[in-house]
Design an enzyme around this catalytic site. Sequence first.
Site, PDB file in Angstrom:
ATOM      1  N   SER A   1      -3.289   1.871 -13.290  1.00 24.91           N
ATOM      2  CA  SER A   1      -2.845   2.857 -12.294  1.00 24.91           C
ATOM      3  C   SER A   1      -1.586   3.626 -12.670  1.00 24.91           C
ATOM      4  O   SER A   1      -1.446   4.788 -12.321  1.00 24.91           O
ATOM      5  CB  SER A   1      -2.702   2.205 -10.921  1.00 24.91           C
ATOM      6  OG  SER A   1      -1.528   1.455 -10.792  1.00 24.91           O
TER       7      SER A   1
ATOM      8  N   LYS B   1       5.876   7.732 -10.572  1.00 22.52           N
ATOM      9  CA  LYS B   1       4.463   7.595 -10.222  1.00 22.52           C
ATOM     10  C   LYS B   1       4.241   8.243  -8.858  1.00 22.52           C
ATOM     11  O   LYS B   1       5.074   8.105  -7.946  1.00 22.52           O
ATOM     12  CB  LYS B   1       4.110   6.108 -10.199  1.00 22.52           C
ATOM     13  CG  LYS B   1       2.645   5.783  -9.959  1.00 22.52           C
ATOM     14  CD  LYS B   1       2.425   4.281 -10.110  1.00 22.52           C
ATOM     15  CE  LYS B   1       0.976   3.872  -9.895  1.00 22.52           C
ATOM     16  NZ  LYS B   1       0.783   2.421 -10.134  1.00 22.52           N
TER      17      LYS B   1
ATOM     18  N   SER C   1      -0.455  -3.109 -13.608  1.00 18.84           N
ATOM     19  CA  SER C   1      -0.349  -1.665 -13.843  1.00 18.84           C
ATOM     20  C   SER C   1       1.009  -1.149 -14.292  1.00 18.84           C
ATOM     21  O   SER C   1       1.168   0.057 -14.476  1.00 18.84           O
ATOM     22  CB  SER C   1      -0.793  -0.902 -12.591  1.00 18.84           C
ATOM     23  OG  SER C   1      -2.177  -1.080 -12.396  1.00 18.84           O
TER      24      SER C   1
END
Length: 465
Positions: free
Chosen positions: A155, A82, A179
């Site tokens: 997210s 991420k 998330s």
Amino acid sequence: MSSSELHYLEAYELSLLIRSRRVSPVEITEAMLARIGQLDGDLHSYASVTAELAMDQAREAEQELMRGQCRSPLHGIPIAYKDLFCTAGVPTAGGMPIRSQFVPQEDATVVARLRDAGAVMLGKLQMTEGAFAIHHPESTPPNNPWNAGHWTGASSSGCGVATAAGLCYASLGSDTGGSIRFPCAANGLTGLKPTWGRVSRYGALELAASLDHIGPITRSARDALFMLSTIAGHDPRDPTSSPSVCLEIPGIEDSFRGLRVGIDEAWLTEGVDPVIQEALQQVMAVIRDGGGLLQVVRVPDTRAVSANWEAHCGVQAAVAHADTYPQHAPQYGPALSRLIDGGRALSGMDYQHILLDAQCFTGKMDALFKDLDLLLAPVQPYAAPTHEQLANLAQDAEANRRLIQFTSPFNISGHPCISLPCGFAESGLPIGCQFIAGKGEEGVLCRAGMALQQVTDWHRARPFA
């Protein structure tokens, strides 16, 4: 086995092939980069692809393995991160145009630990702005590979899409209100939100310090276990990280035998779609057949903490963004601006009431786990919503609270959770359940996940070839 058959393997399955020299890290990485090039123009899961670095790391891993040096089960496995984890020499924007030119000088602790374990970094994955709810208006959101008209799961959206679509073998995400678990439910994956403090947050862009959790997004509970065992443990650079030891992987069996699993029928059914309820009943049957003990419990009321979550998060986000907001407010998107503005406007007394509610809920959850090993819950009360339905949630505080009622309370309390595929909606979209455990009991979560996946195949379904 040809490279075209490899992209949907579990990371551990691929590790066995690598160590038996049936495939090489170089071959796998080349195939994965080619697949990203072929598919990600439509999926938009990657913020950046680090092809040159990936091939360098793959060649290094191959040379070491040829010499008999195996660093870990993740040695030579291509994964992705991420885009809120600092990566030395690689931009880390956190879904924010204002940070698009930020190039860290060092890796986040979790990135360094996976690198030292021999994992190959394919690139950085798209995410919502600042790890809050919505992508920045200038960003292109990832598309759900199961159905592009539906949510990808908050997210860690790029993590969910890339891992589900066979564009990496696992990814590393973060979870502040759900998330990790939302993208797993939306994309048919397994994700682990550890106990708060179990994994260092050093070098990770902060949304809300006391709510942020870092964990793996994978294709199986076994892969989640191996990822967690690599990244967990105390880090002197993060004084909030716990002095925990690594999980004893060989001692974790894939069985429900003797595990006490809490069931709160009212909590699992009130406002929960029938398809989710039916899926949970199937999971209960697997637990029962596997020797688990279903126990009727009453979960502490989650309504206050889930209703308070945005204000709780907003105060901490305002602190995290104090260097750039409100000074550069025009460069922020509307959702993150609204969150921070709300946090800045909240009075100290009101925030203290929120903290007291959180402490009360946490204490009650700790007490519940004194006589319980696991708690079963949905991830959300319905399958992944359409983009139109998701937009409407932002205008309805109660509907938004319902969405996060099974996830955000455990960010507030810090208890670990594992999200697992547990069936499909009539639309064909995957749906997810989760187990919650006492603090520090990630081994029990992984055991339960492996036990479920030993006798079911929901986690092996793929969105396309």
